[in-house]
Scaffold this active site. Sequence first.
Site, PDB file in Angstrom:
ATOM      1  N   ARG A 187     -26.608 -21.184  -0.859  1.00 39.06           N
ATOM      2  CA  ARG A 187     -27.693 -20.211  -1.064  1.00 39.06           C
ATOM      3  C   ARG A 187     -28.092 -19.532   0.257  1.00 39.06           C
ATOM      4  O   ARG A 187     -28.002 -20.135   1.322  1.00 39.06           O
ATOM      5  CB  ARG A 187     -28.893 -20.901  -1.735  1.00 39.06           C
ATOM      6  CG  ARG A 187     -28.514 -21.386  -3.138  1.00 39.06           C
ATOM      7  CD  ARG A 187     -29.663 -22.044  -3.839  1.00 39.06           C
ATOM      8  NE  ARG A 187     -30.773 -21.116  -4.051  1.00 39.06           N
ATOM      9  CZ  ARG A 187     -31.941 -21.488  -4.545  1.00 39.06           C
ATOM     10  NH1 ARG A 187     -32.149 -22.761  -4.879  1.00 39.06           N
ATOM     11  NH2 ARG A 187     -32.902 -20.616  -4.711  1.00 39.06           N
ATOM     12  N   LYS A 246     -30.117 -17.946  -7.087  1.00 44.90           N
ATOM     13  CA  LYS A 246     -30.953 -19.094  -7.448  1.00 44.90           C
ATOM     14  C   LYS A 246     -30.088 -20.361  -7.472  1.00 44.90           C
ATOM     15  O   LYS A 246     -29.020 -20.396  -6.884  1.00 44.90           O
ATOM     16  CB  LYS A 246     -31.646 -18.836  -8.784  1.00 44.90           C
ATOM     17  CG  LYS A 246     -32.652 -17.695  -8.723  1.00 44.90           C
ATOM     18  CD  LYS A 246     -33.857 -18.082  -7.886  1.00 44.90           C
ATOM     19  CE  LYS A 246     -34.806 -16.929  -7.698  1.00 44.90           C
ATOM     20  NZ  LYS A 246     -35.878 -17.227  -6.764  1.00 44.90           N
ATOM     21  N   LYS A 270     -44.135 -27.467  -9.840  1.00 47.40           N
ATOM     22  CA  LYS A 270     -43.158 -27.769  -8.784  1.00 47.40           C
ATOM     23  C   LYS A 270     -43.547 -27.085  -7.474  1.00 47.40           C
ATOM     24  O   LYS A 270     -43.565 -27.726  -6.415  1.00 47.40           O
ATOM     25  CB  LYS A 270     -41.766 -27.318  -9.243  1.00 47.40           C
ATOM     26  CG  LYS A 270     -40.656 -27.617  -8.260  1.00 47.40           C
ATOM     27  CD  LYS A 270     -39.323 -27.662  -8.961  1.00 47.40           C
ATOM     28  CE  LYS A 270     -38.699 -26.298  -9.152  1.00 47.40           C
ATOM     29  NZ  LYS A 270     -38.280 -25.652  -7.887  1.00 47.40           N
ATOM     30  N   SER A 271     -43.863 -25.815  -7.529  1.00 42.41           N
ATOM     31  CA  SER A 271     -44.209 -25.075  -6.304  1.00 42.41           C
ATOM     32  C   SER A 271     -45.412 -25.713  -5.607  1.00 42.41           C
ATOM     33  O   SER A 271     -45.424 -25.887  -4.386  1.00 42.41           O
ATOM     34  CB  SER A 271     -44.564 -23.628  -6.641  1.00 42.41           C
ATOM     35  OG  SER A 271     -43.426 -22.948  -7.097  1.00 42.41           O
ATOM     36  N   ARG A 280     -32.918 -24.877 -15.022  1.00 39.46           N
ATOM     37  CA  ARG A 280     -33.556 -23.903 -15.912  1.00 39.46           C
ATOM     38  C   ARG A 280     -32.578 -23.310 -16.932  1.00 39.46           C
ATOM     39  O   ARG A 280     -32.976 -22.909 -18.018  1.00 39.46           O
ATOM     40  CB  ARG A 280     -34.208 -22.779 -15.092  1.00 39.46           C
ATOM     41  CG  ARG A 280     -35.356 -23.294 -14.228  1.00 39.46           C
ATOM     42  CD  ARG A 280     -36.291 -22.184 -13.796  1.00 39.46           C
ATOM     43  NE  ARG A 280     -36.997 -22.560 -12.582  1.00 39.46           N
ATOM     44  CZ  ARG A 280     -38.050 -23.374 -12.535  1.00 39.46           C
ATOM     45  NH1 ARG A 280     -38.527 -23.903 -13.647  1.00 39.46           N
ATOM     46  NH2 ARG A 280     -38.636 -23.660 -11.389  1.00 39.46           N
ATOM     47  N   SER A 296     -40.516 -12.603  -2.041  1.00 34.92           N
ATOM     48  CA  SER A 296     -40.128 -14.014  -2.088  1.00 34.92           C
ATOM     49  C   SER A 296     -41.242 -14.886  -1.544  1.00 34.92           C
ATOM     50  O   SER A 296     -41.606 -14.800  -0.370  1.00 34.92           O
ATOM     51  CB  SER A 296     -38.850 -14.249  -1.270  1.00 34.92           C
ATOM     52  OG  SER A 296     -38.700 -15.643  -1.033  1.00 34.92           O
ATOM     53  N   ASP A 326     -38.472 -17.015 -12.523  1.00 40.68           N
ATOM     54  CA  ASP A 326     -37.953 -18.302 -13.000  1.00 40.68           C
ATOM     55  C   ASP A 326     -37.886 -18.379 -14.524  1.00 40.68           C
ATOM     56  O   ASP A 326     -37.249 -19.285 -15.076  1.00 40.68           O
ATOM     57  CB  ASP A 326     -38.820 -19.452 -12.463  1.00 40.68           C
ATOM     58  CG  ASP A 326     -38.638 -19.644 -10.957  1.00 40.68           C
ATOM     59  OD1 ASP A 326     -37.619 -19.173 -10.410  1.00 40.68           O
ATOM     60  OD2 ASP A 326     -39.513 -20.263 -10.327  1.00 40.68           O
ATOM     61  N   GLY A 365     -34.280 -25.455  -2.888  1.00 43.43           N
ATOM     62  CA  GLY A 365     -34.443 -24.288  -2.017  1.00 43.43           C
ATOM     63  C   GLY A 365     -35.846 -24.246  -1.431  1.00 43.43           C
ATOM     64  O   GLY A 365     -36.038 -23.851  -0.278  1.00 43.43           O
ATOM     65  N   ARG A 404     -27.757 -16.974 -11.808  1.00 46.07           N
ATOM     66  CA  ARG A 404     -28.400 -17.020 -13.133  1.00 46.07           C
ATOM     67  C   ARG A 404     -28.084 -15.810 -13.998  1.00 46.07           C
ATOM     68  O   ARG A 404     -28.221 -15.889 -15.224  1.00 46.07           O
ATOM     69  CB  ARG A 404     -29.921 -17.211 -12.993  1.00 46.07           C
ATOM     70  CG  ARG A 404     -30.268 -18.644 -12.637  1.00 46.07           C
ATOM     71  CD  ARG A 404     -31.750 -18.941 -12.683  1.00 46.07           C
ATOM     72  NE  ARG A 404     -31.984 -20.342 -12.362  1.00 46.07           N
ATOM     73  CZ  ARG A 404     -33.110 -20.819 -11.852  1.00 46.07           C
ATOM     74  NH1 ARG A 404     -34.124 -20.010 -11.613  1.00 46.07           N
ATOM     75  NH2 ARG A 404     -33.227 -22.108 -11.597  1.00 46.07           N
TER      76      ARG A 404
HETATM   77  C1  S3P Z   1     -40.667 -20.605  -5.346  1.00 43.86           C
HETATM   78  C2  S3P Z   1     -40.418 -19.261  -5.203  1.00 43.86           C
HETATM   79  C3  S3P Z   1     -39.389 -18.557  -5.971  1.00 43.86           C
HETATM   80  C4  S3P Z   1     -38.958 -19.347  -7.200  1.00 43.86           C
HETATM   81  C5  S3P Z   1     -38.701 -20.789  -6.897  1.00 43.86           C
HETATM   82  C6  S3P Z   1     -39.955 -21.442  -6.318  1.00 43.86           C
HETATM   83  C7  S3P Z   1     -41.711 -21.222  -4.506  1.00 43.86           C
HETATM   84  O1  S3P Z   1     -38.242 -18.360  -5.145  1.00 43.86           O
HETATM   85  O2  S3P Z   1     -37.809 -18.773  -7.786  1.00 43.86           O
HETATM   86  O3  S3P Z   1     -38.338 -21.493  -8.067  1.00 43.86           O
HETATM   87  O4  S3P Z   1     -42.148 -22.349  -4.796  1.00 43.86           O
HETATM   88  O5  S3P Z   1     -42.134 -20.578  -3.533  1.00 43.86           O
HETATM   89  P1  S3P Z   1     -38.098 -17.079  -4.173  1.00 43.86           P
HETATM   90  O6  S3P Z   1     -39.143 -17.146  -3.134  1.00 43.86           O
HETATM   91  O7  S3P Z   1     -36.715 -17.200  -3.605  1.00 43.86           O
HETATM   92  O8  S3P Z   1     -38.242 -15.886  -5.076  1.00 43.86           O
END
Ligand code: S3P
Length: 428
Positions: free
Chosen positions: A121, A342, A21-22, A388, A167, A315, A93, A346
């Site tokens: 959020r 999140k 996903k990222s 999740r 983050s 995650d 997010g 969570r």
């Molecule tokens: C992500 C970073 C994380 C993670 C999210 C995806 C990303 O969040 O929890 O599911 O793709 O950069 P944070 O940057 O808020 O920790």
Amino acid sequence: MQRALRPASVLRGDISVPGDKSISHRAVMLGAIANGVTEITGFLQAADPISTVNCMRRLGVEIDAGESRIIIHGKGLHSLMKPDAMLDAGNSGTTMRLLSGILAGQKFPTMISGDKYLVKRPMKRIVEPLRQMGADVRSRAEGTAPLEFYPAPTGLHAIRYELPIPSAQVKSAILLAGLFAEGTTQVVETTPSRDHTERMLGLTPVQDGGVTVISVVGGTERAAVPFAVPGDPSSAAFFIVAALVAKDAEIVVRSIGLNPTRIGFLDVLTRMGGAITIDNERVVGGERIGDVVVKSSVLKNQGPLSGGIIANIIDEIPVLAVAGAFAEGVFEVRDARDLRAKECDRIAAVCHNLRALGITVEEYEDGFAFEPKRIVSSTVFESFGDHRIAMAFGVAALALQEESVMNDADCVDISFPPFWELLHSLIH
Ligand code: S3P
């Protein structure tokens, strides 16, 4: 929708999980502001990355979407177009925070919002550094979406920003804004977070007296490069835990991303006694990938999970808690306050569902602790609309004696639409 979840003690299978996903989000954003055509293979076709595709289309980017191969006709740094409506990040997010870095650098106004979960959020974490860069960003008084962006009066300028919380989303928003800023933007990390953005931008982080400094030079146009998205380790984690806690299981999860900033959960599970081996390790598109072989195991909870490892496993904490529920000893998570911010809170959601399993849980502001004693034979789980949470406790349901129920189980579509079918395909 409510879903009935049957128990299963024998799991067998050779599966792959959908794309990361990222990386999928980033591939679309970076392709959109590159020069030339970007081919993305292994793209995650799920609600979250599709929100990024739709936002980019609204910004004038032509995108041909196939099954898992998509083509982005990049516009370079300075040719995105004013959208005719508010951008919709849905539940994502990552879409909202990363895209904000790009929106802050545009010469036209935009507005971005999201669903009922996303508008709660925290966005201050990106609004503040973007303002330091000269961006004109407005949020609700509470620091939440909708976010409004106006052209920066004197353009964006580089900053050196030490992340107050680990983050990857905040780091990435600043690096993306840095592409539109004058000068060299630097992000300083004291605790490592996932490093996909810097890898995909071809940046070289520098270690400097215990911190990591990532620098990006503003105004540099980039040529399009293809992206091969590996299987999402965070999605694989659900199947890995399902196999570990089952009575009789042996499964293979193929071609999952093994980026070191993402696989802390494999170390945690291995330390708990999990029989996990990695085969066929190779590097594809700059990311290490491999096949993970998992067998049922007797798990033992180790010391508290806290400190630097939390960002790496953030995650996976819900599904690690499920592994902990079927293990011996005390399972404890601390220093994970950000879990409350999140897709849902969570910490509260995990505690609620552990209690539904009959476990006495101590809830802290930054974590939780429990020692599983007697687990119920069946129960009703709540997903709280969080993908999740649904998947983690969907895995727990397999290890019970009788049929259970998951409320609002469809939210798995956010990151993993075929989750329930794939889980059931393992049951023998
Ligand atoms: C992500 C970073 C994380 C993670 C999210 C995806 C990303 O969040 O929890 O599911 O793709 O950069 P944070 O940057 O808020 O920790």
